[in-house]
Design a protein around this motif. Structure first.
Motif, PDB file in Angstrom:
ATOM      1  N   ASN A 224      40.641  47.364  39.091  1.00  0.00           N
ATOM      2  CA  ASN A 224      41.068  48.338  38.089  1.00  0.00           C
ATOM      3  C   ASN A 224      39.914  48.644  37.116  1.00  0.00           C
ATOM      4  N   ILE A 225      40.201  49.456  36.150  1.00  0.00           N
ATOM      5  CA  ILE A 225      39.199  49.944  35.200  1.00  0.00           C
ATOM      6  C   ILE A 225      38.443  48.818  34.494  1.00  0.00           C
ATOM      7  N   ASP A 226      39.082  47.658  34.353  1.00  0.00           N
ATOM      8  CA  ASP A 226      38.436  46.536  33.676  1.00  0.00           C
ATOM      9  C   ASP A 226      38.040  45.435  34.644  1.00  0.00           C
ATOM     10  N   GLY A 227      37.928  45.816  35.919  1.00  0.00           N
ATOM     11  CA  GLY A 227      37.421  44.875  36.916  1.00  0.00           C
ATOM     12  C   GLY A 227      38.447  43.918  37.504  1.00  0.00           C
TER      13      GLY A 227
ATOM     14  N   TRP B 231      48.595  53.439  32.886  1.00  0.00           N
ATOM     15  CA  TRP B 231      47.680  54.021  33.887  1.00  0.00           C
ATOM     16  C   TRP B 231      46.673  54.932  33.183  1.00  0.00           C
ATOM     17  N   HIS B 232      45.461  54.386  32.964  1.00  0.00           N
ATOM     18  CA  HIS B 232      44.380  55.211  32.399  1.00  0.00           C
ATOM     19  C   HIS B 232      43.837  56.079  33.539  1.00  0.00           C
ATOM     20  N   MET B 233      44.661  57.006  33.981  1.00  0.00           N
ATOM     21  CA  MET B 233      44.321  57.816  35.155  1.00  0.00           C
ATOM     22  C   MET B 233      43.096  58.702  34.913  1.00  0.00           C
TER      23      MET B 233
ATOM     24  N   ALA C 191      39.703  58.788  32.004  1.00  0.00           N
ATOM     25  CA  ALA C 191      40.881  59.258  31.254  1.00  0.00           C
ATOM     26  C   ALA C 191      40.456  59.914  29.946  1.00  0.00           C
ATOM     27  N   TRP C 192      39.283  59.505  29.453  1.00  0.00           N
ATOM     28  CA  TRP C 192      38.790  60.034  28.171  1.00  0.00           C
ATOM     29  C   TRP C 192      38.030  61.362  28.338  1.00  0.00           C
ATOM     30  N   ASP C 193      37.883  61.824  29.572  1.00  0.00           N
ATOM     31  CA  ASP C 193      37.266  63.137  29.797  1.00  0.00           C
ATOM     32  C   ASP C 193      38.356  64.175  29.532  1.00  0.00           C
TER      33      ASP C 193
ATOM     34  N   VAL D 241      50.034  43.009  22.458  1.00  0.00           N
ATOM     35  CA  VAL D 241      48.662  43.167  21.960  1.00  0.00           C
ATOM     36  C   VAL D 241      47.728  43.371  23.145  1.00  0.00           C
ATOM     37  N   TRP D 242      46.637  44.075  22.888  1.00  0.00           N
ATOM     38  CA  TRP D 242      45.732  44.485  23.966  1.00  0.00           C
ATOM     39  C   TRP D 242      44.888  43.313  24.458  1.00  0.00           C
ATOM     40  N   ARG D 243      43.996  43.582  25.357  1.00  0.00           N
ATOM     41  CA  ARG D 243      43.362  42.560  26.194  1.00  0.00           C
ATOM     42  C   ARG D 243      42.294  41.718  25.481  1.00  0.00           C
ATOM     43  N   ASN D 244      42.084  40.522  25.995  1.00  0.00           N
ATOM     44  CA  ASN D 244      41.053  39.622  25.475  1.00  0.00           C
ATOM     45  C   ASN D 244      39.818  39.696  26.356  1.00  0.00           C
TER      46      ASN D 244
ATOM     47  N   TRP E 112      33.097  39.215  24.749  1.00  0.00           N
ATOM     48  CA  TRP E 112      31.948  40.003  24.285  1.00  0.00           C
ATOM     49  C   TRP E 112      31.832  41.293  25.091  1.00  0.00           C
ATOM     50  N   GLN E 113      31.753  42.425  24.384  1.00  0.00           N
ATOM     51  CA  GLN E 113      31.665  43.717  25.075  1.00  0.00           C
ATOM     52  C   GLN E 113      30.283  44.317  24.827  1.00  0.00           C
ATOM     53  N   LYS E 114      29.525  44.399  25.926  1.00  0.00           N
ATOM     54  CA  LYS E 114      28.146  44.901  25.833  1.00  0.00           C
ATOM     55  C   LYS E 114      28.107  46.325  25.283  1.00  0.00           C
TER      56      LYS E 114
ATOM     57  N   PHE F 253      32.825  41.640  19.846  1.00  0.00           N
ATOM     58  CA  PHE F 253      33.841  40.887  20.552  1.00  0.00           C
ATOM     59  C   PHE F 253      35.082  41.763  20.621  1.00  0.00           C
ATOM     60  N   HIS F 254      35.609  41.938  21.829  1.00  0.00           N
ATOM     61  CA  HIS F 254      36.768  42.817  22.038  1.00  0.00           C
ATOM     62  C   HIS F 254      37.931  41.937  22.501  1.00  0.00           C
ATOM     63  N   TYR F 255      38.769  41.541  21.564  1.00  0.00           N
ATOM     64  CA  TYR F 255      39.981  40.788  21.924  1.00  0.00           C
ATOM     65  C   TYR F 255      41.029  40.965  20.830  1.00  0.00           C
TER      66      TYR F 255
END
Ligand code: BMA
Length: 387
Positions: free
Chosen positions: A99-102, A126-128, A137-139, A334-337, A340-342, A347-349
């Motif tokens: 999926n979009i986050d691997g 679904w971030h289609m 999805a952000w386009d 709550v959203w995903r943990n 570290w987000q390059k 930190f994205h959690y």
């Protein structure tokens, strides 16, 4: 005239004892599986007991770990799993195996099966990709009108739905039954960031897309394990919340997403101020959600929330719980943990992990009588008929 009025009054009074029966909530899919119908009835009942806690990708990874069987950041803090588990099926449309986050779809299926087998609840977003450009999805290139029946990309859109439907049909528990899913397509529909959102589609176009999609999945693909969740981002007024509501026959639940953000002042006092501001706006939105859900006889939820990095140590009890406790909400997720987000250099959690700044407060949140996690929900046997 008078006589008709008396007759009417009599009819109303006579039907009063049956009102509770007629008011019981019915899924939009009349062929929904028994387990799906049971779940919906339990969800409705459980709003009287408290709010379920949910977490995106909880079993797949956390801060500093990935794909370790049985592991969960939440479990390491409170020795229990979330009640609700969120998953996102973006990239199915491009035949990716991740999926979009691997997250590999094969693993995702196993996690969902474990959740169902162990009495928890699964929800899917679904971030289609953008069907016109195949961008993300952000386009926000205009796309909705072209995927409606008669549009240039309609067949392509159907082929994407076919791929989603194939996946959804493969979700089976150990008992061989289809796993009921809270399905939340085209989320944050009033926001400007997704191709289906905000001004990128008129209300009429959006509603046509929503209705087509449900009919296609339900009637063409014969999927009967979906509970459909209408979802906006935070909003100013009930008019905004309801602007693209597809109608009572096209939604089973109503929800919104709302995130807490720190301002430029990241001192303890500044963070408290940001949390208090969020608490106030959350209550405002929850009030509107509850009123609309009541009016339309739907179940409500806070489908996504969180404070990235949870820098305010009392966020769970003072900010989130103090807002949600007074409303009849089914769940808060709550959203995903990610860790570290390059790409953002942050930190994205959104959930605590062992030793995280807000972990102690999260334990208090867990202990609140009005919050429910997996152990409690498993005892409710939500897929069985309610007694
Ligand atoms: C966003 C972020 C992204 C992620 C997306 C889809 O909010 O978490 O990193 O790719 O959701 O899960």
């Amino acid at each position: 005239m008078i006589k008709t009025r008396w007759c009417f009054l009599f009819a109303v009074l006579a039907s009063l004892p049956f009102m509770a029966v007629t008011q019981s909530k019915k899924l939009l899919d009349k062929k929904a599986t028994v387990e799906t119908r049971n779940l919906y009835q339990h969800l409705d009942r459980l709003t009287q007991k408290g709010v379920m806690f949910g977490h995106q990708d909880d079993l797949a990874y956390g801060v500093n770990w990935k794909y370790e069987v049985g592991r969960s950041d939440i479990k390491e803090v409170v020795n229990d799993y979330p009640a609700v588990f969120g998953w996102d099926i973006a990239n199915l449309e491009s035949d990716d195996d991740k999926n979009i986050d691997g997250v590999p779809f094969s693993k995702m299926k196993d996690y969902m099966k474990w959740v169902y087998d162990n009495g928890g609840i699964n929800t899917i977003s679904w971030h289609m990709k953008n069907p016109v450009t195949a961008g993300s999805a952000w386009d926000t290139t205009r796309a909705v009108s072209s995927i409606l029946p008669g549009g240039a990309q309609h067949e392509l859109y159907k082929s994407w739905l076919d791929k989603g439907a194939r996946f959804l049909a493969q979700l089976k528990g150990s008992n061989g039954k289809a796993i009921p899913i809270l399905f939340r397509p085209f989320h944050e529909l009033n926001g400007a960031w997704f191709w289906w959102g905000g001004k990128h589609a008129s209300p009429a176009e959006f509603i046509a897309l929503w209705q087509f999609t449900i009919k296609y999945l339900r009637d063409e693909k014969q999927l009967h394990n979906l509970i459909y969740v209408y979802n906006t981002n935070s909003f100013a007024t009930s008019k905004e919340f309801m602007e693209k509501y597809p109608g009572d026959d096209y939604a089973d639940m109503m929800s919104f997403d709302s995130y807490c953000f720190a301002g430029s002042d990241t001192t303890a006092a500044g963070l408290k101020q940001a949390a208090d501001k969020f608490n106030k706006s959350l209550k405002h939105n929850l009030g509107i959600l509850q009123a609309q859900a009541k009016l339309h006889n739907k179940i409500s939820a806070l489908a996504e929330t969180g404070f990235e990095g949870i820098p305010y140590p009392k966020w769970w009890t003072e900010t989130l719980y103090s807002a949600v406790k007074d409303y009849q909400l089914s769940y808060v997720l709550v959203w995903r943990n990610h860790g570290w987000q390059k790409s953002t250099q942050r930190f994205h959690y959104y959930a605590p992990y062992k030793g995280q700044l807000s972990a102690t407060d999260f334990k208090d949140f867990y202990k609140e009588t009005g919050t429910m996690f997996k152990n409690e929900i498993a005892k409710e046997k939500v897929y069985q008929q309610k007694k």
